[in-house]
Design an enzyme around this catalytic site. Structure first.
Site, mmCIF file in Angstrom:
data_model
loop_
_atom_site.group_PDB
_atom_site.id
_atom_site.type_symbol
_atom_site.label_atom_id
_atom_site.label_comp_id
_atom_site.label_asym_id
_atom_site.label_seq_id
_atom_site.Cartn_x
_atom_site.Cartn_y
_atom_site.Cartn_z
ATOM 1 N N LYS A 82 0.817 -1.219 0.000
ATOM 2 C CA LYS A 82 0.000 0.000 0.000
ATOM 3 C C LYS A 82 0.850 1.269 0.000
ATOM 4 O O LYS A 82 0.348 2.344 -0.315
ATOM 5 C CB LYS A 82 -0.972 0.007 1.176
ATOM 6 C CG LYS A 82 -0.339 0.179 2.544
ATOM 7 C CD LYS A 82 -1.416 0.268 3.627
ATOM 8 C CE LYS A 82 -0.799 0.530 4.994
ATOM 9 N NZ LYS A 82 -1.812 0.664 6.051
ATOM 10 N N ASP A 83 2.151 1.164 0.352
ATOM 11 C CA ASP A 83 3.030 2.335 0.371
ATOM 12 C C ASP A 83 3.641 2.651 -0.988
ATOM 13 O O ASP A 83 4.204 3.734 -1.180
ATOM 14 C CB ASP A 83 4.171 2.130 1.376
ATOM 15 C CG ASP A 83 3.703 2.122 2.821
ATOM 16 O OD1 ASP A 83 2.606 2.654 3.086
ATOM 17 O OD2 ASP A 83 4.427 1.583 3.681
ATOM 18 N N ARG A 129 -7.922 8.535 4.894
ATOM 19 C CA ARG A 129 -8.960 7.511 4.687
ATOM 20 C C ARG A 129 -9.580 7.089 6.021
ATOM 21 O O ARG A 129 -10.801 6.911 6.126
ATOM 22 C CB ARG A 129 -8.342 6.299 3.978
ATOM 23 C CG ARG A 129 -9.248 5.094 3.849
ATOM 24 C CD ARG A 129 -8.470 3.921 3.282
ATOM 25 N NE ARG A 129 -7.236 3.706 4.028
ATOM 26 C CZ ARG A 129 -7.175 3.088 5.207
ATOM 27 N NH1 ARG A 129 -8.268 2.625 5.756
ATOM 28 N NH2 ARG A 129 -6.027 2.944 5.832
ATOM 29 N N ARG A 130 -8.752 6.924 7.040
ATOM 30 C CA ARG A 130 -9.284 6.551 8.360
ATOM 31 C C ARG A 130 -10.016 7.718 9.018
ATOM 32 O O ARG A 130 -11.070 7.541 9.625
ATOM 33 C CB ARG A 130 -8.145 6.067 9.261
ATOM 34 C CG ARG A 130 -7.590 4.709 8.859
ATOM 35 C CD ARG A 130 -6.389 4.310 9.690
ATOM 36 N NE ARG A 130 -5.906 2.977 9.325
ATOM 37 C CZ ARG A 130 -4.649 2.580 9.409
ATOM 38 N NH1 ARG A 130 -3.715 3.416 9.845
ATOM 39 N NH2 ARG A 130 -4.313 1.350 9.063
ATOM 40 N N ARG A 147 1.904 9.288 14.340
ATOM 41 C CA ARG A 147 2.950 8.657 13.549
ATOM 42 C C ARG A 147 3.786 7.783 14.466
ATOM 43 O O ARG A 147 3.627 7.799 15.677
ATOM 44 C CB ARG A 147 3.873 9.709 12.903
ATOM 45 C CG ARG A 147 3.350 10.353 11.616
ATOM 46 C CD ARG A 147 3.369 9.439 10.400
ATOM 47 N NE ARG A 147 4.638 8.745 10.207
ATOM 48 C CZ ARG A 147 5.708 9.275 9.628
ATOM 49 N NH1 ARG A 147 5.696 10.522 9.209
ATOM 50 N NH2 ARG A 147 6.797 8.557 9.469
ATOM 51 N N ARG A 153 2.788 3.932 18.802
ATOM 52 C CA ARG A 153 1.377 4.313 18.680
ATOM 53 C C ARG A 153 0.545 3.712 19.812
ATOM 54 O O ARG A 153 -0.252 4.407 20.447
ATOM 55 C CB ARG A 153 0.837 3.860 17.321
ATOM 56 C CG ARG A 153 1.516 4.531 16.144
ATOM 57 C CD ARG A 153 0.888 4.111 14.837
ATOM 58 N NE ARG A 153 1.703 4.504 13.691
ATOM 59 C CZ ARG A 153 1.252 4.645 12.461
ATOM 60 N NH1 ARG A 153 -0.011 4.415 12.202
ATOM 61 N NH2 ARG A 153 2.063 4.998 11.482
ATOM 62 N N CYS A 240 -1.296 6.816 -1.771
ATOM 63 C CA CYS A 240 -1.592 6.036 -0.564
ATOM 64 C C CYS A 240 -2.147 6.889 0.565
ATOM 65 O O CYS A 240 -2.672 6.361 1.541
ATOM 66 C CB CYS A 240 -0.352 5.281 -0.095
ATOM 67 S SG CYS A 240 0.963 6.341 0.556
#
Length: 303
Positions: A82-83, A129-130, A147, A153, A240
């Site tokens: 996805k990156d 997106r989130r 990040r 996290r 992305c």
């Protein structure tokens, strides 16, 4: 560096626990297939710059790996698919090994779920997106930038800085911390990123022995699912970090793609579902993107 069979095939990877763990799975799969392999750690700008990814640039985690491979520091490179930028790079041969669970996960204090978080709860994520889907589901939430690696996290929840965070469930599974998830979202409710949970393993296209070694890792079902999700992203001309989500499944010999685009404030969303033959994976993603664009996807994403 041209790969010499019987010598260890050097795999370039980022140095985080997640990156080295998933790279280790690839190394072990190569060894199981009869190819000696070892890891080579590459530091990327994204590992030292804690600015949001959309500010430091799409592909920040992958460019350094590709440059190391092109310079001969390693034979192959391992990316979170996805990156990767959506445009294919003809310099490299890419394979997709078996994909991990692509769903999204909530890690919250006190075992809370998204519906039981208190009003105004502080939820960490920097992915547009989130953010957009969280705002659509719970507009009252206080969404904070986030990040760092998985432990950093999750540490913000443990320390009380945040009430919850959203992470890819695949990462938790790969490092054996899936029990930290207090909710794993149904993709019908919270759509994941295109190709989430999939790895992309690349080598130089002209390195025939390396191409042959990596081809042994290819998982056709994971490849088809990731390919249709990525073709949607490419056709939308979105990277992305765009508020685009997609989830493909295989039902019999049919590929089913569910996808959506969202406005960052959560007020608008467009959803689409398309079905087609597996050998038409790229065309299916393109068709879904055309439907979304015709319904105003560009304007929604910009809103």
């Amino acid at each position: 560096m041209t790969y010499t069979p019987q010598a260890p095939l050097t795999l370039g990877t980022r140095g985080s626990v997640l990156a080295t763990t998933q790279a280790g799975h690839v190394r072990d799969a190569l060894i199981h297939a009869g190819t000696p392999a070892q890891l080579h750690i590459v530091t990327t700008e994204g590992d030292v710059n804690m600015a949001p990814v959309e500010r430091i640039g799409v592909g920040v985690f992958t460019q350094a790996l590709r440059e190391a491979m092109a310079a001969g520091q390693c034979v192959a490179a391992i990316h979170s698919f996805k990156d990767l930028p959506t445009a294919p790079d003809p310099r490299f041969h890419l394979v997709v090994p078996p994909r991990e669970d692509p769903r999204e996960a909530l890690i919250a204090r006190d075992g809370l779920t998204l519906s039981t978080l208190p009003e105004g709860a502080r939820v960490g994520t920097s992915a547009p997106r989130r953010i957009s889907q969280l705002r659509a589901l719970r507009p009252d939430l206080d969404i904070r930038p986030l990040r760092g690696n998985i432990d950093t996290r999750m540490g913000k929840v443990a320390a009380g800085e945040l009430d919850a965070i959203v992470l890819a469930y695949a990462g938790l599974l790969r490092v054996g911390k899936q029990d930290r998830a207090t909710e794993v979202f149904d993709p019908e409710v919270f759509l994941p990123a295109p190709a989430q949970g999939a790895l992309a393993v690349e080598c130089r296209a002209g390195d025939a022995p390396a191409v042959a070694a990596l081809d042994a890792l290819t998982h056709p079902e994971s490849t088809d699912r990731a390919r249709t999700e990525r073709s949607l992203l490419a056709a939308l001309e979105a990277g992305c970090t765009a508020p685009v989500a997609a989830h493909a499944t295989i039902e019999g010999e049919e590929l089913v793609l569910r996808a959506g685009v969202f406005s960052l404030d959560g007020s608008q969303r467009l959803l689409v579902e398309r079905r087609g033959a597996r050998h038409q994976a790229a065309d299916l993603g393109l068709e879904a993107a055309r439907v979304l664009l015709a319904e105003g996807a560009a304007e929604v994403m910009a809103g």
